[in-house]
Design a protein around this motif. Sequence first.
Motif, PDB file in Angstrom:
ATOM      1  N   SER A 197      48.283 -69.363  69.490  1.00 31.62           N
ATOM      2  CA  SER A 197      49.774 -69.162  69.120  1.00 31.62           C
ATOM      3  C   SER A 197      50.741 -70.014  69.743  1.00 31.62           C
ATOM      4  O   SER A 197      51.933 -70.103  69.783  1.00 31.62           O
ATOM      5  N   LEU A 198      50.063 -70.536  70.994  1.00 32.48           N
ATOM      6  CA  LEU A 198      51.103 -71.567  71.686  1.00 32.48           C
ATOM      7  C   LEU A 198      50.872 -73.079  71.734  1.00 32.48           C
ATOM      8  O   LEU A 198      51.764 -73.736  72.289  1.00 32.48           O
ATOM      9  N   ALA A 199      49.935 -73.347  70.725  1.00 31.69           N
ATOM     10  CA  ALA A 199      49.652 -74.850  70.536  1.00 31.69           C
ATOM     11  C   ALA A 199      49.420 -74.941  69.190  1.00 31.69           C
ATOM     12  O   ALA A 199      48.906 -74.392  68.452  1.00 31.69           O
ATOM     13  N   ALA A 200      49.709 -76.193  68.584  1.00 31.64           N
ATOM     14  CA  ALA A 200      49.780 -76.776  67.485  1.00 31.64           C
ATOM     15  C   ALA A 200      48.221 -77.175  67.096  1.00 31.64           C
ATOM     16  O   ALA A 200      47.674 -77.221  65.871  1.00 31.64           O
ATOM     17  N   ARG A 201      47.418 -77.544  68.068  1.00 35.57           N
ATOM     18  CA  ARG A 201      46.124 -78.134  67.868  1.00 35.57           C
ATOM     19  C   ARG A 201      45.186 -77.205  68.715  1.00 35.57           C
ATOM     20  O   ARG A 201      45.580 -76.942  69.911  1.00 35.57           O
ATOM     21  N   ALA A 202      43.939 -77.208  68.313  1.00 36.15           N
ATOM     22  CA  ALA A 202      42.886 -76.474  69.004  1.00 36.15           C
ATOM     23  C   ALA A 202      41.640 -77.544  69.428  1.00 36.15           C
ATOM     24  O   ALA A 202      41.143 -78.201  68.283  1.00 36.15           O
ATOM     25  N   ILE A 203      40.919 -77.434  70.410  1.00 35.68           N
ATOM     26  CA  ILE A 203      39.703 -77.865  70.604  1.00 35.68           C
ATOM     27  C   ILE A 203      38.956 -76.779  71.374  1.00 35.68           C
ATOM     28  O   ILE A 203      39.372 -76.083  72.242  1.00 35.68           O
ATOM     29  N   VAL A 204      37.440 -76.774  70.935  1.00 33.24           N
ATOM     30  CA  VAL A 204      36.894 -75.939  71.483  1.00 33.24           C
ATOM     31  C   VAL A 204      35.586 -76.428  72.050  1.00 33.24           C
ATOM     32  O   VAL A 204      35.029 -77.488  71.570  1.00 33.24           O
ATOM     33  N   LEU A 205      35.234 -76.147  73.097  1.00 31.47           N
ATOM     34  CA  LEU A 205      34.456 -76.610  74.044  1.00 31.47           C
ATOM     35  C   LEU A 205      33.045 -75.941  74.208  1.00 31.47           C
ATOM     36  O   LEU A 205      33.415 -74.670  74.107  1.00 31.47           O
TER      37      LEU A 205
END
Length: 233
Positions: A197-205
Motif C-alpha cells: 500500500s506504500l509503493a507502486a512497485r513490488a519486488i519479492v526476494l
Amino acid sequence: MAELLALDAVSAGYGESTVLEDVGFAMNEGDSLALLGRNGAGKTSLLLTLMGLTRLHKGSIRWGGLDLARMPTHQRARSGLGWVPQERHMFPSLTVEEHLTVVARPGPWTLAGIYRTFPRLHERRANLGNALSGGEQQMLAIARALMTNPRILLLDEPMEGLAPIIVQELVRIIRRLGADEGLSVIVVEQHARLALSLAARAIVLDRGRIVHDSDSASLLADREKLDRLVSPA
C-alpha cells in the motif's frame, strides 16, 4: 523521467559468503518500491549493499549515472541516499533537535518543515533521543534521514513493534513523501499488504534472488500468489 538507481546482476554478501545473487532492477526519480520476502530472503542485505555495508562480489550499481560501488558509505549518504536502519541508532547524548541539526544539508527539508510533519518531535525537541518511545524514535529516525535532503529514502522495517496508532501516522507520512514531495522510496516491511500500500512497485526476494517483479496493485489483488511468495515456508 531520469534514471535514479540501477542494479545490474548484483551479487553481494558478507566476506566470502554470498547473500544476494544476480539482482537487477532500476528506479526513476519519484518511483516507490516495496521489497518483500520471507525472513532471511536478503531484503535488509540489499539495503546494506546500497549503503556500501556488504561486499559486492560482482555486478554494478549506478546512482544518478555514477558508479555507486566506488563510493564510501559517507559519500553515498551525502549524494542522496537517506537510510533509516531497523535499529534506529539513536545517540544517547543528543537531543531530538541535535539529532536533526547535526546531519542537516541544504534543500527543501528544514527543521521547521520537519516539525510541521512530525509535531511530536517538536514537542519533545529538548528530550534526549534514547528517552523517546519506540514510535517517537522511529519518527526521529525518518526525520533525521529527511534532514539530509535525500533523493531516495531507504526504510528498513519502519513499522516493526509500533502501536497501531503510530503505524497509521507513519503510513500517512510515508505516502505523502511519495505523492506530494515526489521522493523516491524503497521500503522493506514484513507486513506485505502494508508495504504494497506504500509503493507502486513490488519486488519479492527468495534466497537472495528476485522471484517476482510487478506493480503492487496486481500483486495485492492476487492473494494466493502473495501468500505463496511471502508466507513462511
